[in-house]
Design a protein around this motif. Structure first.
Motif, PDB file in Angstrom:
ATOM      1  N   ARG A   1      -4.688  17.356   9.758  1.00  0.00           N
ATOM      2  CA  ARG A   1      -4.440  17.692  11.084  1.00  0.00           C
ATOM      3  C   ARG A   1      -3.332  16.985  11.938  1.00  0.00           C
ATOM      4  NH1 ARG A   1      -9.296  21.378  12.970  1.00  0.00           N
ATOM      5  NH2 ARG A   1      -9.385  23.351  11.357  1.00  0.00           N
TER       6      ARG A   1
ATOM      7  N   GLY B   1       1.330  -1.595  -0.247  1.00  0.00           N
ATOM      8  CA  GLY B   1       0.233  -0.217   0.227  1.00  0.00           C
ATOM      9  C   GLY B   1       0.418   1.376   0.307  1.00  0.00           C
TER      10      GLY B   1
ATOM     11  N   VAL C   1       1.189  -2.599  -8.410  1.00  0.00           N
ATOM     12  CA  VAL C   1       1.325  -4.502  -8.162  1.00  0.00           C
ATOM     13  C   VAL C   1       0.597  -4.708  -7.341  1.00  0.00           C
ATOM     14  CG1 VAL C   1       2.957  -5.387  -7.066  1.00  0.00           C
ATOM     15  CG2 VAL C   1       3.641  -4.200  -8.580  1.00  0.00           C
TER      16      VAL C   1
ATOM     17  N   ALA D   1      -2.998  -2.293   3.717  1.00  0.00           N
ATOM     18  CA  ALA D   1      -4.324  -2.301   2.749  1.00  0.00           C
ATOM     19  C   ALA D   1      -5.298  -2.415   4.231  1.00  0.00           C
ATOM     20  CB  ALA D   1      -4.560  -3.879   1.730  1.00  0.00           C
TER      21      ALA D   1
ATOM     22  N   GLU E   1       2.447  -1.215  -4.932  1.00  0.00           N
ATOM     23  CA  GLU E   1       0.591   0.059  -4.690  1.00  0.00           C
ATOM     24  C   GLU E   1      -0.182  -1.023  -5.936  1.00  0.00           C
ATOM     25  OE1 GLU E   1      -1.252   1.954  -2.950  1.00  0.00           O
ATOM     26  OE2 GLU E   1      -2.794   1.774  -4.675  1.00  0.00           O
ATOM     27  N   ALA E   2      -0.891  -0.946  -5.497  1.00  0.00           N
ATOM     28  CA  ALA E   2      -1.992  -1.521  -6.632  1.00  0.00           C
ATOM     29  C   ALA E   2      -2.380  -0.444  -7.751  1.00  0.00           C
ATOM     30  CB  ALA E   2      -3.092  -2.252  -6.140  1.00  0.00           C
TER      31      ALA E   2
ATOM     32  N   LEU F   1      -9.650  16.930   5.520  1.00  0.00           N
ATOM     33  CA  LEU F   1      -8.909  18.555   6.130  1.00  0.00           C
ATOM     34  C   LEU F   1      -7.615  17.155   6.367  1.00  0.00           C
ATOM     35  CD1 LEU F   1      -8.621  20.730   8.067  1.00  0.00           C
ATOM     36  CD2 LEU F   1     -10.154  19.479   9.449  1.00  0.00           C
TER      37      LEU F   1
ATOM     38  N   GLU G   1     -16.994  18.610   4.137  1.00  0.00           N
ATOM     39  CA  GLU G   1     -17.217  17.350   4.029  1.00  0.00           C
ATOM     40  C   GLU G   1     -18.356  16.923   4.913  1.00  0.00           C
ATOM     41  OE1 GLU G   1     -13.686  15.866   7.335  1.00  0.00           O
ATOM     42  OE2 GLU G   1     -13.288  18.095   6.989  1.00  0.00           O
TER      43      GLU G   1
ATOM     44  N   LEU H   1      -2.834  10.013  11.571  1.00  0.00           N
ATOM     45  CA  LEU H   1      -1.487   9.114  11.081  1.00  0.00           C
ATOM     46  C   LEU H   1      -0.239   9.775  12.441  1.00  0.00           C
ATOM     47  CD1 LEU H   1      -2.003  11.384   7.515  1.00  0.00           C
ATOM     48  CD2 LEU H   1      -1.565   8.669   8.130  1.00  0.00           C
TER      49      LEU H   1
ATOM     50  N   ARG I   1      -4.723   3.086   9.433  1.00  0.00           N
ATOM     51  CA  ARG I   1      -6.432   3.304   9.588  1.00  0.00           C
ATOM     52  C   ARG I   1      -7.280   2.068   9.379  1.00  0.00           C
ATOM     53  NH1 ARG I   1     -10.692   7.980   9.100  1.00  0.00           N
ATOM     54  NH2 ARG I   1      -9.429   9.488  11.311  1.00  0.00           N
TER      55      ARG I   1
ATOM     56  N   SER J   1      -5.225   9.830  -1.840  1.00  0.00           N
ATOM     57  CA  SER J   1      -6.522   9.229  -1.383  1.00  0.00           C
ATOM     58  C   SER J   1      -7.044  10.136  -0.660  1.00  0.00           C
ATOM     59  CB  SER J   1      -6.535   7.814  -1.149  1.00  0.00           C
ATOM     60  OG  SER J   1      -5.279   7.988  -0.170  1.00  0.00           O
ATOM     61  N   HIS J   2      -6.167  10.939  -0.432  1.00  0.00           N
ATOM     62  CA  HIS J   2      -7.284  11.307   1.448  1.00  0.00           C
ATOM     63  C   HIS J   2      -7.388  12.892   1.117  1.00  0.00           C
ATOM     64  CE1 HIS J   2      -7.823  12.779   5.926  1.00  0.00           C
ATOM     65  NE2 HIS J   2      -7.432  14.239   5.403  1.00  0.00           N
TER      66      HIS J   2
ATOM     67  N   GLY K   1      -0.846   4.045   0.136  1.00  0.00           N
ATOM     68  CA  GLY K   1      -1.223   5.243   0.425  1.00  0.00           C
ATOM     69  C   GLY K   1      -0.747   5.816   1.640  1.00  0.00           C
ATOM     70  N   LEU K   2      -1.247   7.178   2.655  1.00  0.00           N
ATOM     71  CA  LEU K   2      -0.289   7.881   3.527  1.00  0.00           C
ATOM     72  C   LEU K   2       0.661   6.833   4.438  1.00  0.00           C
ATOM     73  CD1 LEU K   2      -2.766  11.083   3.552  1.00  0.00           C
ATOM     74  CD2 LEU K   2      -0.131  11.177   1.976  1.00  0.00           C
ATOM     75  N   ALA K   3       0.106   5.990   5.274  1.00  0.00           N
ATOM     76  CA  ALA K   3       0.475   5.259   5.739  1.00  0.00           C
ATOM     77  C   ALA K   3       2.071   4.117   5.030  1.00  0.00           C
ATOM     78  CB  ALA K   3      -0.798   3.891   6.676  1.00  0.00           C
TER      79      ALA K   3
ATOM     80  N   ALA L   1      -0.542  -6.904  -4.308  1.00  0.00           N
ATOM     81  CA  ALA L   1       0.222  -8.121  -3.405  1.00  0.00           C
ATOM     82  C   ALA L   1      -0.693  -8.728  -3.460  1.00  0.00           C
ATOM     83  CB  ALA L   1       0.204  -7.414  -2.388  1.00  0.00           C
TER      84      ALA L   1
HETATM   85  C1  LIG Z   1     -12.665  12.398   6.579  1.00  0.00           C
HETATM   86  C2  LIG Z   1     -11.337  12.519   7.044  1.00  0.00           C
HETATM   87  C3  LIG Z   1     -10.882  13.017   7.729  1.00  0.00           C
HETATM   88  C4  LIG Z   1      -9.397  12.598   8.720  1.00  0.00           C
HETATM   89  N1  LIG Z   1      -9.346  13.770   8.828  1.00  0.00           N
HETATM   90  C5  LIG Z   1      -7.126  13.150   8.758  1.00  0.00           C
HETATM   91  C6  LIG Z   1      -6.949  14.202   9.970  1.00  0.00           C
HETATM   92  O1  LIG Z   1      -6.791  15.420  10.068  1.00  0.00           O
HETATM   93  N2  LIG Z   1      -5.003  13.738  10.338  1.00  0.00           N
HETATM   94  C7  LIG Z   1      -4.690  12.759   9.910  1.00  0.00           C
HETATM   95  O2  LIG Z   1      -3.689  12.647  10.621  1.00  0.00           O
HETATM   96  N3  LIG Z   1      -5.520  11.907   9.910  1.00  0.00           N
HETATM   97  C8  LIG Z   1      -6.662  11.814   8.924  1.00  0.00           C
HETATM   98  N4  LIG Z   1      -7.768  11.419   8.659  1.00  0.00           N
HETATM   99  C9  LIG Z   1      -6.751  10.137   8.669  1.00  0.00           C
HETATM  100  C10 LIG Z   1      -6.162   9.927   7.209  1.00  0.00           C
HETATM  101  O3  LIG Z   1      -6.727   9.845   6.462  1.00  0.00           O
HETATM  102  C11 LIG Z   1      -6.102   8.103   7.086  1.00  0.00           C
HETATM  103  O4  LIG Z   1      -5.390   7.583   7.842  1.00  0.00           O
HETATM  104  C12 LIG Z   1      -5.022   8.076   5.373  1.00  0.00           C
HETATM  105  O5  LIG Z   1      -5.272   8.764   4.548  1.00  0.00           O
HETATM  106  C13 LIG Z   1      -4.968   6.354   5.423  1.00  0.00           C
HETATM  107  O6  LIG Z   1      -4.328   5.875   4.186  1.00  0.00           O
HETATM  108  P1  LIG Z   1      -3.366   4.549   4.315  1.00  0.00           P
HETATM  109  O7  LIG Z   1      -2.404   4.622   3.845  1.00  0.00           O
HETATM  110  O8  LIG Z   1      -3.556   3.743   5.666  1.00  0.00           O
HETATM  111  O9  LIG Z   1      -4.673   3.498   3.726  1.00  0.00           O
HETATM  112  P2  LIG Z   1      -5.185   3.858   2.013  1.00  0.00           P
HETATM  113  O10 LIG Z   1      -4.659   5.094   1.670  1.00  0.00           O
HETATM  114  O11 LIG Z   1      -6.550   3.705   1.447  1.00  0.00           O
HETATM  115  O12 LIG Z   1      -3.712   3.378   0.993  1.00  0.00           O
HETATM  116  C14 LIG Z   1      -4.087   1.673   0.873  1.00  0.00           C
HETATM  117  C15 LIG Z   1      -3.620   1.643   0.016  1.00  0.00           C
HETATM  118  O13 LIG Z   1      -3.319   0.073  -0.051  1.00  0.00           O
HETATM  119  C16 LIG Z   1      -3.181  -0.167  -1.491  1.00  0.00           C
HETATM  120  N5  LIG Z   1      -3.407  -1.298  -1.162  1.00  0.00           N
HETATM  121  C17 LIG Z   1      -4.904  -2.056  -1.364  1.00  0.00           C
HETATM  122  N6  LIG Z   1      -4.760  -3.450  -1.533  1.00  0.00           N
HETATM  123  C18 LIG Z   1      -3.738  -3.678  -1.995  1.00  0.00           C
HETATM  124  C19 LIG Z   1      -2.868  -4.886  -2.526  1.00  0.00           C
HETATM  125  N7  LIG Z   1      -3.649  -6.468  -2.454  1.00  0.00           N
HETATM  126  N8  LIG Z   1      -1.620  -4.444  -3.109  1.00  0.00           N
HETATM  127  C20 LIG Z   1      -0.653  -3.230  -3.359  1.00  0.00           C
HETATM  128  N9  LIG Z   1      -1.424  -2.635  -2.603  1.00  0.00           N
HETATM  129  C21 LIG Z   1      -3.162  -2.706  -1.963  1.00  0.00           C
HETATM  130  C22 LIG Z   1      -4.523   1.168  -2.413  1.00  0.00           C
HETATM  131  O14 LIG Z   1      -4.882   0.769  -3.493  1.00  0.00           O
HETATM  132  C23 LIG Z   1      -4.082   1.595  -1.270  1.00  0.00           C
HETATM  133  O15 LIG Z   1      -3.884   2.858  -1.674  1.00  0.00           O
HETATM  134  C24 LIG Z   1      -8.859  11.476   7.881  1.00  0.00           C
HETATM  135  C25 LIG Z   1      -9.524  10.712   7.770  1.00  0.00           C
HETATM  136  C26 LIG Z   1     -10.412  11.058   6.862  1.00  0.00           C
HETATM  137  C27 LIG Z   1     -11.833   9.861   6.439  1.00  0.00           C
END
Ligand SMILES: Cc1cc2nc3c(=O)[nH]c(=O)nc-3n(C[C@H](O)[C@H](O)[C@H](O)COP(=O)(O)OP(=O)(O)OC[C@H]3O[C@@H](n4cnc5c(N)ncnc54)[C@H](O)[C@@H]3O)c2cc1C
Length: 308
Positions: A39, A6, A123, A139, A25-26, A37, A204, A283, A274, A33-34, A8-10, A125
């Motif tokens: 912060r 994955g 890719v 993921a 990353e798929a 807001l 939002e 985050l 998350r 993706s985010h 994404g931000l994490a 996974a």
């Molecule tokens: C309304 C809202 C407000 C928020 N506000 C805040 C804030 O103020 N501050 C803060 O810190 N956080 C905030 N968050 C949380 C933050 O947005 C999330 O923690 C973060 O965007 C999640 O990122 P992630 O990388 O965990 O998940 P994702 O962005 O979902 O990334 C997961 C990735 O994995 C990939 N993937 C999935 N399956 C596979 C596979 N089999 N093989 C390869 N890749 C795969 C996907 O394509 C995706 O890119 C908020 C969230 C929301 C919804």
């Protein structure tokens, strides 16, 4: 850790903690993706990634029935039902001004650039085929479980993973430089929160409407103008995006931990972020979870894993 699933931000933040790891990353190409807001409570992410954040003081308010009110049980419960679909504790109880850290607008792009060629785009996974080496997965938990379901044992009581999509709209305001958030608990509009960060207004909505004209959303815009005392007619709309994974509905904590334990113990998967850990975290928490994963990966007996 050699692999992070994955980008994404994490996943991109984790790539800074494991500088040798490859990120799978798929998606075929970068796409933030985010859009809601963003912060931070601390500068932990800034310190890990080397990207500079700005410390700001944020003022907050609750707008209800045409005026600002103090926190109360009715407003809190209406807000929680609007955002999560259930009555639970949400952050609108505390309206004190708070210090927050703001990432630069191109935060995602900067992360992509610093992780660079370690990201393998397009890719998908295959979790099942990666069993022999431990890896970090960002993921979503239901995606990981679905991937593993093919021929692996699953713990009993796999729950239904409920999530709510959200709509996010952004505007650039003329002559603005403030940090403010307003909560909208009333169910007359799907708008639940609007924030001004510098000169960017982010609204939002607890829904992804299909109809082009949505009266409930329209009403929300009117409420934004009244509560912030601004004229949206003078603002430039930047974007309107729907986020399929918006708010997630919690599952029982014991079961959530049991699933993560099972994934680590039987498949070597360390869940991070998350959606992977299925809890509404920020985050900042990802950084402390990285420390936990590092510790567990060093001495991964079943006893240690169960304690986490
Ligand atoms: C309304 C809202 C407000 C928020 N506000 C805040 C804030 O103020 N501050 C803060 O810190 N956080 C905030 N968050 C949380 C933050 O947005 C999330 O923690 C973060 O965007 C999640 O990122 P992630 O990388 O965990 O998940 P994702 O962005 O979902 O990334 C997961 C990735 O994995 C990939 N993937 C999935 N399956 C596979 C596979 N089999 N093989 C390869 N890749 C795969 C996907 O394509 C995706 O890119 C908020 C969230 C929301 C919804």
């Amino acid at each position: 850790m050699k692999t992070i699933v994955g980008g994404g931000l994490a996943g991109l933040i984790a790539a800074h903690a494991w500088p040798q790891a490859t990120v799978l990353e798929a998606a075929q190409a970068p796409a933030p993706s985010h859009r809601a807001l963003l912060r931070f409570r601390s500068d932990a992410v800034a310190r890990l990634t080397g990207i500079e954040f700005k410390k700001v003081r944020v003022n907050k308010g609750i707008w209800f029935d045409g005026s600002f009110i103090g926190p109360n049980i009715r407003a809190a419960n209406l807000y929680s039902q609007k955002v999560l679909g259930s009555v639970g504790d949400r952050s609108i109880w505390n309206l004190d001004a708070v210090d927050r850290y703001i990432a630069p607008p191109d935060f995602y792009e900067q992360l992509i650039q610093s992780v660079g060629s370690r990201i393998m785009w397009g890719v998908q996974a295959d979790f099942h085929g990666m069993h022999n080496k431990p890896f970090v997965s960002t993921a979503p938990m239901p995606v990981a479980l679905g991937n593993l379901r093919r021929d692996t044992f699953l713990p009993p009581g796999i729950p239904e993973f409920k999530r709510k999509g959200i709509r996010v709209r952004r505007w650039e305001l003329k002559d603005a430089n403030v940090f403010q958030t307003v909560y909208y608990p009333e169910h007359v509009t799907t708008l639940y929160r609007a924030s001004i960060t510098g000169n960017t207004l982010i609204a939002e909505f607890a829904d992804m409407p299909t109809a082009p004209i949505n009266p409930s959303e329209q009403y929300g815009l009117h409420e934004i103008e009244r509560s912030f005392g601004i004229d949206l007619g003078r603002a430039k709309e930047l974007e309107r995006v729907d986020q399929k994974f918006g708010k997630i509905e919690p599952i029982p904590d014991d079961l959530r931990k049991e699933i993560m334990f099972w994934m680590t113990q039987t498949c070597g998967i360390y869940s991070l972020g998350r959606f992977a850990t299925w809890r509404n975290i920020l985050l900042d928490d990802v950084v402390s979870d990285i420390d936990v994963i590092k510790r567990l990966a060093r001495r991964s007996t079943n006893y240690d894993l169960r304690k986490a």
